[in-house]
Design an enzyme around this catalytic site. Structure first.
Site, PDB file in Angstrom:
ATOM      1  N   THR A  37       1.715  -0.791   7.716  1.00  0.00           N
ATOM      2  CA  THR A  37       1.063  -2.106   7.683  1.00  0.00           C
ATOM      3  C   THR A  37       1.947  -3.097   6.945  1.00  0.00           C
ATOM      4  O   THR A  37       2.127  -4.246   7.389  1.00  0.00           O
ATOM      5  CB  THR A  37      -0.325  -2.001   7.012  1.00  0.00           C
ATOM      6  OG1 THR A  37      -1.007  -0.868   7.542  1.00  0.00           O
ATOM      7  CG2 THR A  37      -1.151  -3.246   7.276  1.00  0.00           C
ATOM      8  N   GLU A 109       4.524   1.888  -6.302  1.00  0.00           N
ATOM      9  CA  GLU A 109       3.491   0.917  -5.898  1.00  0.00           C
ATOM     10  C   GLU A 109       2.654   0.505  -7.115  1.00  0.00           C
ATOM     11  O   GLU A 109       2.344  -0.679  -7.300  1.00  0.00           O
ATOM     12  CB  GLU A 109       2.602   1.519  -4.810  1.00  0.00           C
ATOM     13  CG  GLU A 109       3.349   1.685  -3.491  1.00  0.00           C
ATOM     14  CD  GLU A 109       2.591   2.432  -2.416  1.00  0.00           C
ATOM     15  OE1 GLU A 109       2.974   2.311  -1.249  1.00  0.00           O
ATOM     16  OE2 GLU A 109       1.613   3.138  -2.735  1.00  0.00           O
TER      17      GLU A 109
HETATM   18  C1  5RP Z   1       2.323   4.425   0.797  1.00  0.00           C
HETATM   19  C2  5RP Z   1       0.942   3.875   0.779  1.00  0.00           C
HETATM   20  C3  5RP Z   1       0.514   3.078   1.969  1.00  0.00           C
HETATM   21  O1  5RP Z   1       0.023   1.854   1.538  1.00  0.00           O
HETATM   22  C4  5RP Z   1      -0.579   3.818   2.681  1.00  0.00           C
HETATM   23  O2  5RP Z   1      -0.139   5.133   2.967  1.00  0.00           O
HETATM   24  C5  5RP Z   1      -0.977   3.109   3.974  1.00  0.00           C
HETATM   25  O3  5RP Z   1       0.073   3.181   4.885  1.00  0.00           O
HETATM   26  P1  5RP Z   1      -0.044   2.634   6.366  1.00  0.00           P
HETATM   27  O4  5RP Z   1      -0.054   1.150   6.277  1.00  0.00           O
HETATM   28  O5  5RP Z   1       1.177   3.180   7.056  1.00  0.00           O
HETATM   29  O6  5RP Z   1      -1.310   3.194   6.959  1.00  0.00           O
HETATM   30  O7  5RP Z   1       0.188   4.042  -0.132  1.00  0.00           O
HETATM   31  O8  5RP Z   1       2.564   5.258  -0.308  1.00  0.00           O
END
Ligand code: 5RP
Length: 230
Positions: A37, A109
């Site tokens: 995303t 993050e």
């Molecule tokens: C990565 C994360 C991502 O925000 C989470 O996995 C969502 O990913 P995506 O947008 O591919 O569904 O925490 O460590």
């Protein structure tokens, strides 16, 4: 956007990635998360790259994507604060509490989110849950503590598995391992995060409750819905 077919998950991600641009402060540095995303957000951010100084990134993968698109990337130690951090989630509830780390970037993050005044979470509607616990909880751990931490989760009713890649334990950008824990009930995300974070050997637990989302942009069949603002 008008379409003749239901929007795919990929299209919903693109919608929220685009919508997140409204939170990017011109002249500033933006905090950038990790995942598919966020990749849509980074792609949209290119249209604003001459209006921002650059980004602080939460992973090697996002850094490479940002740089490839000509967006300068600052080290987290070079900035004192950020107006906004934009990231996805694996789950988010109605309070803005999240589970993150499906992309193994949870520690960085949380660090970049901690620098930011506002956390804008961008997700498609499949990520919205009534209570955290459906998605296997990622926990970054020091490898020598993995078995001990696995036993501690078992005592809480959870089953922890080391995340693997190509037949080997996956190593994070920090050189550590990820445990994915199923079977947990996370009734009190704030207390759960505080408790697990202080277990020896835990680097970061993937519950983001102390640093919850301030805004959630949810991609739905009806378009982007802003679900709450704190
Ligand atoms: C990565 C994360 C991502 O925000 C989470 O996995 C969502 O990913 P995506 O947008 O591919 O569904 O925490 O460590």
């Amino acid at each position: 956007m008008t379409t003749s077919h239901p929007l795919t998950q990929d299209e919903l991600k693109a919608l929220v990635g685009q919508a997140a641009l409204q939170y990017v402060v011109p002249g500033g540095i933006v905090g950038v998360g990790t995942g598919s995303t966020v990749n849509k957000f980074i792609d949209a951010l290119v249209g604003m790259k001459d209006q921002i100084r650059g980004a602080v990134s939460s992973s090697v993968a996002s850094t490479e994507r940002l740089k490839a698109l000509g967006i300068p990337v600052f080290d987290a130690n070079e900035v004192e604060s950020l107006a906004v951090y934009i990231d996805g989630a694996d789950e988010i509830d109605g309070h803005g509490y999240m589970v993150k780390g499906g992309g193994a970037a949870l520690t960085r993050e949380k660090i970049v989110a901690a620098l930011a005044s506002r956390f804008v979470c961008i997700v498609d509607e499949s990520k919205l849950v009534a209570a955290l616990g459906r998605f296997p909880l990622p926990v970054e751990v020091i490898p020598m503590a993995a078995h001990h931490i696995t036993r501690r989760f078992a005592a809480l009713g959870g089953a922890a598995r080391v995340r693997m890649k190509d037949g080997q334990p996956l190593l994070t950008d920090n050189g550590q391992q990820i445990l994915d824990v199923t079977g947990l009930t996370i009734a009190d995300p704030l207390a759960f995060e505080s408790e697990v974070n202080q277990w020896p050997g835990v680097v970061t637990v993937g519950v983001f409750a102390h640093q919850k989302a301030s805004v959630c942009l949810l991609g739905t069949a009806q378009g982007v819905v802003k679900t709450f603002t704190y």
